[in-house]
Design a protein around this motif. Structure first.
Motif, PDB file in Angstrom:
ATOM      1  N   LEU A 131       0.806  -1.221   0.000  1.00  0.00           N
ATOM      2  CA  LEU A 131       0.000   0.000   0.000  1.00  0.00           C
ATOM      3  C   LEU A 131       0.838   1.270   0.000  1.00  0.00           C
ATOM      4  N   ALA A 132       2.149   1.145  -0.048  1.00  0.00           N
ATOM      5  CA  ALA A 132       3.013   2.328  -0.047  1.00  0.00           C
ATOM      6  C   ALA A 132       2.811   3.115  -1.338  1.00  0.00           C
ATOM      7  N   THR A 133       2.684   4.435  -1.213  1.00  0.00           N
ATOM      8  CA  THR A 133       2.444   5.290  -2.379  1.00  0.00           C
ATOM      9  C   THR A 133       3.602   6.219  -2.692  1.00  0.00           C
ATOM     10  N   THR A 134       4.520   6.404  -1.755  1.00  0.00           N
ATOM     11  CA  THR A 134       5.684   7.253  -1.977  1.00  0.00           C
ATOM     12  C   THR A 134       6.955   6.448  -1.766  1.00  0.00           C
ATOM     13  N   ARG A 135       8.048   7.017  -2.223  1.00  0.00           N
ATOM     14  CA  ARG A 135       9.329   6.323  -2.067  1.00  0.00           C
ATOM     15  C   ARG A 135       9.700   6.204  -0.596  1.00  0.00           C
ATOM     16  N   GLU A 136       9.410   7.231   0.191  1.00  0.00           N
ATOM     17  CA  GLU A 136       9.732   7.181   1.616  1.00  0.00           C
ATOM     18  C   GLU A 136       8.932   6.092   2.310  1.00  0.00           C
ATOM     19  N   GLU A 137       7.626   5.994   1.987  1.00  0.00           N
ATOM     20  CA  GLU A 137       6.794   4.958   2.596  1.00  0.00           C
ATOM     21  C   GLU A 137       7.260   3.565   2.179  1.00  0.00           C
ATOM     22  N   GLU A 138       7.647   3.442   0.917  1.00  0.00           N
ATOM     23  CA  GLU A 138       8.116   2.138   0.452  1.00  0.00           C
ATOM     24  C   GLU A 138       9.395   1.725   1.174  1.00  0.00           C
ATOM     25  N   ASN A 139      10.342   2.663   1.332  1.00  0.00           N
ATOM     26  CA  ASN A 139      11.584   2.344   2.038  1.00  0.00           C
ATOM     27  C   ASN A 139      11.311   1.968   3.489  1.00  0.00           C
ATOM     28  N   ALA A 140      10.419   2.728   4.151  1.00  0.00           N
ATOM     29  CA  ALA A 140      10.097   2.421   5.542  1.00  0.00           C
ATOM     30  C   ALA A 140       9.418   1.060   5.665  1.00  0.00           C
ATOM     31  N   ALA A 141       8.508   0.757   4.738  1.00  0.00           N
ATOM     32  CA  ALA A 141       7.817  -0.533   4.782  1.00  0.00           C
ATOM     33  C   ALA A 141       8.773  -1.688   4.505  1.00  0.00           C
ATOM     34  N   ARG A 142       9.728  -1.473   3.597  1.00  0.00           N
ATOM     35  CA  ARG A 142      10.691  -2.532   3.308  1.00  0.00           C
ATOM     36  C   ARG A 142      11.605  -2.788   4.515  1.00  0.00           C
ATOM     37  N   ASP A 143      12.007  -1.719   5.195  1.00  0.00           N
ATOM     38  CA  ASP A 143      12.803  -1.895   6.406  1.00  0.00           C
ATOM     39  C   ASP A 143      12.020  -2.632   7.478  1.00  0.00           C
ATOM     40  N   ALA A 144      10.726  -2.284   7.631  1.00  0.00           N
ATOM     41  CA  ALA A 144       9.891  -2.963   8.627  1.00  0.00           C
ATOM     42  C   ALA A 144       9.736  -4.439   8.287  1.00  0.00           C
ATOM     43  N   LEU A 145       9.604  -4.755   6.988  1.00  0.00           N
ATOM     44  CA  LEU A 145       9.502  -6.153   6.580  1.00  0.00           C
ATOM     45  C   LEU A 145      10.777  -6.920   6.901  1.00  0.00           C
ATOM     46  N   GLY A 146      11.922  -6.252   6.735  1.00  0.00           N
ATOM     47  CA  GLY A 146      13.187  -6.910   7.077  1.00  0.00           C
ATOM     48  C   GLY A 146      13.328  -7.174   8.560  1.00  0.00           C
ATOM     49  N   ARG A 147      12.728  -6.300   9.373  1.00  0.00           N
ATOM     50  CA  ARG A 147      12.821  -6.491  10.822  1.00  0.00           C
ATOM     51  C   ARG A 147      11.911  -7.598  11.333  1.00  0.00           C
ATOM     52  N   VAL A 148      10.880  -7.935  10.560  1.00  0.00           N
ATOM     53  CA  VAL A 148       9.994  -9.028  10.964  1.00  0.00           C
ATOM     54  C   VAL A 148      10.699 -10.336  10.638  1.00  0.00           C
ATOM     55  N   ALA A 149      11.351 -10.883  11.625  1.00  0.00           N
ATOM     56  CA  ALA A 149      12.143 -12.092  11.414  1.00  0.00           C
ATOM     57  C   ALA A 149      11.227 -13.304  11.317  1.00  0.00           C
ATOM     58  N   ARG A 150      11.770 -14.332  10.742  1.00  0.00           N
ATOM     59  CA  ARG A 150      11.044 -15.600  10.756  1.00  0.00           C
ATOM     60  C   ARG A 150      10.916 -16.100  12.196  1.00  0.00           C
ATOM     61  N   LYS A 151       9.993 -16.982  12.389  1.00  0.00           N
ATOM     62  CA  LYS A 151       9.788 -17.524  13.729  1.00  0.00           C
ATOM     63  C   LYS A 151      11.084 -18.148  14.230  1.00  0.00           C
ATOM     64  N   PRO A 152      11.588 -17.709  15.388  1.00  0.00           N
ATOM     65  CA  PRO A 152      12.865 -18.242  15.867  1.00  0.00           C
ATOM     66  C   PRO A 152      12.771 -19.737  16.144  1.00  0.00           C
ATOM     67  N   GLY A 153      13.883 -20.418  15.908  1.00  0.00           N
ATOM     68  CA  GLY A 153      13.906 -21.853  16.129  1.00  0.00           C
ATOM     69  C   GLY A 153      13.924 -22.204  17.602  1.00  0.00           C
ATOM     70  N   PRO A 154      13.705 -23.474  17.923  1.00  0.00           N
ATOM     71  CA  PRO A 154      13.712 -23.897  19.329  1.00  0.00           C
ATOM     72  C   PRO A 154      15.094 -23.748  19.939  1.00  0.00           C
ATOM     73  N   ARG A 155      15.115 -23.331  21.179  1.00  0.00           N
ATOM     74  CA  ARG A 155      16.381 -23.137  21.876  1.00  0.00           C
ATOM     75  C   ARG A 155      16.998 -24.491  22.205  1.00  0.00           C
ATOM     76  N   PRO A 156      18.317 -24.683  21.979  1.00  0.00           N
ATOM     77  CA  PRO A 156      18.942 -25.986  22.260  1.00  0.00           C
ATOM     78  C   PRO A 156      19.033 -26.267  23.753  1.00  0.00           C
ATOM     79  N   LEU A 157      19.233 -27.514  24.059  1.00  0.00           N
ATOM     80  CA  LEU A 157      19.375 -27.969  25.440  1.00  0.00           C
ATOM     81  C   LEU A 157      20.857 -28.216  25.714  1.00  0.00           C
ATOM     82  N   THR A 158      21.422 -27.524  26.698  1.00  0.00           N
ATOM     83  CA  THR A 158      22.855 -27.618  26.981  1.00  0.00           C
ATOM     84  C   THR A 158      23.156 -28.817  27.866  1.00  0.00           C
ATOM     85  N   ILE A 159      24.122 -29.612  27.444  1.00  0.00           N
ATOM     86  CA  ILE A 159      24.637 -30.722  28.256  1.00  0.00           C
ATOM     87  C   ILE A 159      26.008 -30.280  28.752  1.00  0.00           C
TER      88      ILE A 159
END
Length: 564
Positions: A131-159
């Protein structure tokens, strides 16, 4: 044994019941981990704000004791046994300690917190981009998309203790199994496990076996290389991580290995790194003679990154996200390049010499300068490989018993002629070609850079404070010109018109019939060689420019016209 450590990853093949047990314990341990971290944040902030280093250290020790007691209490309530609680406490202490030290050192640091990412977050970021209509909005939206990380993996169990995660063999050539001590005897799913007698695969010690309700036995898979490297009775298992990736389970085991020490020679292996061609290698002897030169290597790294760039653009248009499938291929290629460098260094017992490329090693994760345009992802990613290769070399050379790579100044290494030491920007007419305007010597520019880097490493031997490096390099080339091949070795054929032979023939009574310089083993100082400015010019080398900085001194038989 001295402290050389290496981590190996083994694949586990648990049954459904055992996989369910491990996942249940792992999830409980992860909950306890984040709960205790959240409880201790105010205390960690207070310690980080303490200005006195001694007081901060004492408060950190007190906090560590509190965490260990808290982990035992909360872990027992959650149904975790003592070995898991001990590893959990170590992880919490390390996470908080790293945060405290970063904050105390004036660095910005985020406190470890549990990240929860839902599909709705990713969908909302995609909608904002659409829905971005300007270059500034597009850049901000792309940065926000990059910050939305994939679901983090399960934490390992330390021995934390090796005895709670032993790798066992039934016989010297028998099957491998991992014996994990992670259950409580009172657990409803605990069953008596019959442990057959055998031997510990790492040390070769006898394992008595027996019956236990707190241990589970998991078949273990690994290659023959891993077995010969880690499970041949010559290592010590120190600790491990129980890791889940999707539906598969892995055991990351840390081994202590015997320390190796190789007898070094005065040879140096120069490594020239670049964006187009990742590396070029050259080995020179202690007097600067070229022993070996390789063609530029690693073009497959650039090809993988270029293919990933094309795929990234297509994926970005199609679904607004990118994959990282190229990472494994690039990492594999870098490991092969590092292994090649280590093998060459071992063959010649040479120290590896690298050029300082601190500016080029900056990665894409660094902040973009204000006003700079976006893009250049492929070039940034290629630059990141230069630093990654250096990291790989660091530990691979140590495992081979060789010293860490030495850095030298990179200035002029690809513009200086290895045959006559003439330095000029015109010597490099293109990215790949080198053609000396003074003597006509020609070769691949990256190979020339590798030779000069290696010779610069030789010149650094025995250098003292106040000594100039350039005169040492010039003296080295002047002595090599008295040899029949000019010290060029495999590159001697690249010299134009019998240039090297002419240089050797003019030095009457100096060179031996074999072209060796008598008394070369006796060290000479660059001050003795350069006592008079004309001494090097008389040997036919273009080392010094005139006082006007334009016309170089010429020697007999030297042409300034490049060969056709």
């Amino acid at each position: 044994m001295a402290g050389q450590y290496l981590t190996a990853v083994f694949k586990l093949r648990p049954s459904r019941r055992k996989a369910a047990i491990m996942e249940k314990l792992r999830a409980k341990a992860e909950d306890v981990f984040w709960d205790i971290l959240a409880q201790k944040r105010p205390r960690a902030d207070a310690i980080a704000a303490e200005a006195d280093k001694k007081a901060r250290r004492e408060q950190s020790r007190a906090l560590e004791q509190e965490i260990n007691r808290l982990v035992i209490r909360d872990g027992t309530k959650a149904g975790l046994n003592e070995p898991i609680a001990q590893g959990l406490g170590r992880d919490i202490v390390m996470a908080i300690g790293s945060y405290i030290e970063l904050r105390a050192g004036g660095h910005e640091a985020e406190y470890p917190a549990r990240i929860t990412v839902t599909e709705a977050d990713h969908a909302a970021a995609l909608d904002a981009l659409a829905l971005a209509t300007t270059r500034e909005e597009e850049n901000a939206a792309r940065d926000a998309l990059g910050r939305v990380a994939r679901k983090p993996g399960p934490r390992p169990l330390t021995i934390a203790r090796a005895r709670d995660g032993l790798i066992i063999r039934k016989s010297p050539n028998g099957a491998l199994a991992l014996v994990l001590n992670i259950m409580r005897a009172t657990d409803e799913k605990a069953r008596p496990a019959q442990l057959a007698p055998g031997m510990e695969a790492a040390t070769g010690e006898v394992f008595k076996g027996g019956v236990s309700k707190t241990r589970i036995i998991l078949p273990l898979e690994c290659s023959l290389w891993h077995q010969n490297k880690f499970l041949s009775g010559k290592t010590i298992l120190r600790s491990g991580l129980l890791l889940r990736r999707g539906d598969e389970w892995f055991y990351c085991a840390q081994f202590e290995m015997p320390e190796r020490k190789a007898a070094l020679s005065e040879a140096r292996l120069g490594v020239d790194r670049g964006i187009v061609n990742p590396i070029a290698l050259s080995v020179v002897a202690g007097d600067g003679r070229i022993l070996r030169v390789s063609e530029p290597l690693g073009q497959e790294v650039g090809a993988s990154i270029a293919a990933a760039d094309r795929r990234r653009r297509a994926e970005q248009k199609r679904r607004g996200a990118t994959s990282h499938r190229h990472v494994e291929r690039v990492d594999q290629a870098l490991h092969c390049l590092a292994n090649r460098i280590v093998a060459e260094a071992k063959a010649y017992r040479a120290q590896v010499v690298l050029e300082k490329l601190d500016g080029l090693k900056r990665t894409i994760t660094e902040a973009r300068p204000k006003g700079a345009r976006r893009g250049g992802w492929r070039r940034h990613l290629k630059k990141a490989q230069l630093g990654k290769l250096e990291v790989l070399l660091g530990y691979k050379l140590k495992l081979a018993g060789l010293p860490a790579p030495r850095d030298v100044v990179a200035g002029g290494t690809s513009q200086t002629c290895p045959a006559c030491a003439a330095r000029d920007k015109k010597n490099r007419p293109s990215q790949e070609s080198f053609c000396c305007i003074a003597c006509g010597f020609s070769a691949h520019a990256d190979s020339v850079g590798a030779v000069n880097i290696a010779r610069r490493g030789v010149a650094m031997i025995g250098i003292t404070k106040g000594d100039k490096l350039a005169p040492r390099e010039q003296d080295m080339v002047a002595q090599l010109r008295l040899r029949d091949d000019g010290g060029l070795g495999p590159l001697a054929a690249n010299a134009a018109g019998g240039f090297v032979a002419d240089r050797a023939s003019t030095a009457k009574g100096v060179s031996s019939p074999q072209g060796e310089l008598p008394g070369l083993e006796q060290k000479t100082t660059h001050g003795d060689q350069n006592a008079r400015k004309g001494v090097l010019a008389a040997r036919g080398a273009t080392f010094f420019r005139g006082q006007n900085g334009k016309k170089p001194l010429r020697g007999k038989g030297v042409t300034h016209d490049p060969p056709e």
